[in-house]
Design an enzyme around this catalytic site. Structure first.
Site, PDB file in Angstrom:
ATOM      1  N   PRO A  90      35.827  43.688 -61.820  1.00 25.03           N
ATOM      2  CA  PRO A  90      35.819  43.073 -60.485  1.00 25.03           C
ATOM      3  C   PRO A  90      34.904  43.795 -59.501  1.00 25.03           C
ATOM      4  O   PRO A  90      34.571  43.242 -58.464  1.00 25.03           O
ATOM      5  CB  PRO A  90      37.288  43.152 -60.046  1.00 25.03           C
ATOM      6  CG  PRO A  90      37.934  44.142 -60.941  1.00 25.03           C
ATOM      7  CD  PRO A  90      37.174  44.114 -62.221  1.00 25.03           C
ATOM      8  N   GLU A 117      44.883  48.818 -65.421  1.00 25.31           N
ATOM      9  CA  GLU A 117      44.277  49.153 -64.127  1.00 25.31           C
ATOM     10  C   GLU A 117      42.769  49.343 -64.195  1.00 25.31           C
ATOM     11  O   GLU A 117      42.103  49.425 -63.177  1.00 25.31           O
ATOM     12  CB  GLU A 117      44.913  50.423 -63.564  1.00 25.31           C
ATOM     13  CG  GLU A 117      46.299  50.212 -62.996  1.00 25.31           C
ATOM     14  CD  GLU A 117      46.298  49.234 -61.826  1.00 25.31           C
ATOM     15  OE1 GLU A 117      45.490  49.392 -60.904  1.00 25.31           O
ATOM     16  OE2 GLU A 117      47.121  48.296 -61.849  1.00 25.31           O
ATOM     17  N   ARG A 154      25.833  27.026 -73.234  1.00 27.73           N
ATOM     18  CA  ARG A 154      25.363  25.656 -72.981  1.00 27.73           C
ATOM     19  C   ARG A 154      23.879  25.602 -72.649  1.00 27.73           C
ATOM     20  O   ARG A 154      23.256  24.537 -72.704  1.00 27.73           O
ATOM     21  CB  ARG A 154      26.175  25.009 -71.851  1.00 27.73           C
ATOM     22  CG  ARG A 154      25.972  25.634 -70.486  1.00 27.73           C
ATOM     23  CD  ARG A 154      26.950  25.081 -69.463  1.00 27.73           C
ATOM     24  NE  ARG A 154      26.850  23.644 -69.320  1.00 27.73           N
ATOM     25  CZ  ARG A 154      25.942  23.036 -68.568  1.00 27.73           C
ATOM     26  NH1 ARG A 154      25.054  23.739 -67.899  1.00 27.73           N
ATOM     27  NH2 ARG A 154      25.906  21.722 -68.474  1.00 27.73           N
ATOM     28  N   ASP A 169      21.226  20.914 -63.471  1.00 28.05           N
ATOM     29  CA  ASP A 169      22.550  21.320 -63.014  1.00 28.05           C
ATOM     30  C   ASP A 169      22.494  21.923 -61.620  1.00 28.05           C
ATOM     31  O   ASP A 169      21.474  22.469 -61.201  1.00 28.05           O
ATOM     32  CB  ASP A 169      23.135  22.397 -63.949  1.00 28.05           C
ATOM     33  CG  ASP A 169      23.656  21.796 -65.233  1.00 28.05           C
ATOM     34  OD1 ASP A 169      23.927  20.592 -65.245  1.00 28.05           O
ATOM     35  OD2 ASP A 169      23.793  22.549 -66.213  1.00 28.05           O
TER      36      ASP A 169
END
Length: 249
Positions: A90, A117, A154, A169
């Site tokens: 993160p 953690e 993809r 896209d």
């Protein structure tokens, strides 16, 4: 392309990798996808993969030994491939379409999925990229890895039935994608724009570009920062801004 996912929960990938685009890529020989459960490299009879942090603190950290051994195992299996190792974190760089495009050009991707953690800091010496799915924290890195794998695979040549689909896209062109319509031409009074049925490909492309720009201007103006606008694009934006100000007043 080879993809290895290093995870404590390999079964989480059974569904996503067994259907739709991912399965099609594997069947066509365009994708070699493997899951490596680093629990098998855990320490002791209980195959321990985590431990308490030095200095105290809440939670448990992933130990370095199992992940280093898992990476060594992958290297033994594929010694000749050029590898890009992506740590799910993160605190990493936010994932985006440009990153997916870069990943799709690689020969071998390895995704390290954490849990608990976080990681012992020394694990970072194994990686080339530290990537986050967004500004939030997930229970583990598996869901983030699934999204990144899907967005990357993809884009491989031959995976999608129509290569133009990937090129047009949202985000690939720097703009959000324009609206799409199919039959019927009139549904409950909601009509398909006449230009799309005109057969004039020049006008259709202009309409699509204008609508892409308009959608981006109102929904994601941050995407236009730093973009060099043509004179026509500037005129369109000025027109939308005037209309918006009039509606507000």
């Amino acid at each position: 392309m080879k993809i290895d996912v290093v995870t404590l929960f390999p079964e989480m990938f059974d569904g996503p990798m067994g259907h739709s685009i991912m399965n099609r890529a594997a069947e066509r020989g365009l994708l070699d996808f493997n899951r490596v459960n680093f629990r098998q490299f855990g320490l002791g009879k209980h195959q321990m993969v985590d431990d308490t942090p030095y200095g105290g603190g809440a939670g448990m950290l992933l130990k370095p030994e199992p992940l280093f051994d898992a990476m060594a195992h992958i290297e033994e299996q594929h010694p000749s491939t050029k590898k890009r190792v992506i740590l799910m974190d993160p605190a990493g760089k936010p994932f985006n379409q440009k990153m997916a495009e870069d990943f799709s050009k690689e020969e071998h991707l390895i995704f390290l999925c954490g849990h608990y953690e976080g990681y012992d800091e020394r694990v970072r010496s194994l990686v080339t990229d530290e990537v986050s799915l967004g500004d939030y924290v997930l229970t583990g890195g598996e869901l983030a890895a699934m999204v990144m794998v899907d967005a990357t695979v993809r884009l491989l040549p031959g995976v999608l039935g129509n290569a133009v689909s990937a090129e047009t896209d949202s985000h690939s062109s720097g703009l959000l994608e324009h609206p799409h319509y199919t039959r019927p031409a009139d549904y409950k009074g909601m009509k398909v724009p006449e230009v799309l049925m005109s057969g004039n490909h020049g006008l259709i492309e202009e309409w699509r570009h204008k609508e892409s720009l308009k959608r981006t201007f109102f929904r994601r103006p941050d995407m236009l920062e730093g973009r060099v606008l043509t004179k026509q694009e500037q005129e369109w934006i000025a027109e939308w801004q005037r209309d918006f100000n009039e509606d507000e007043s």
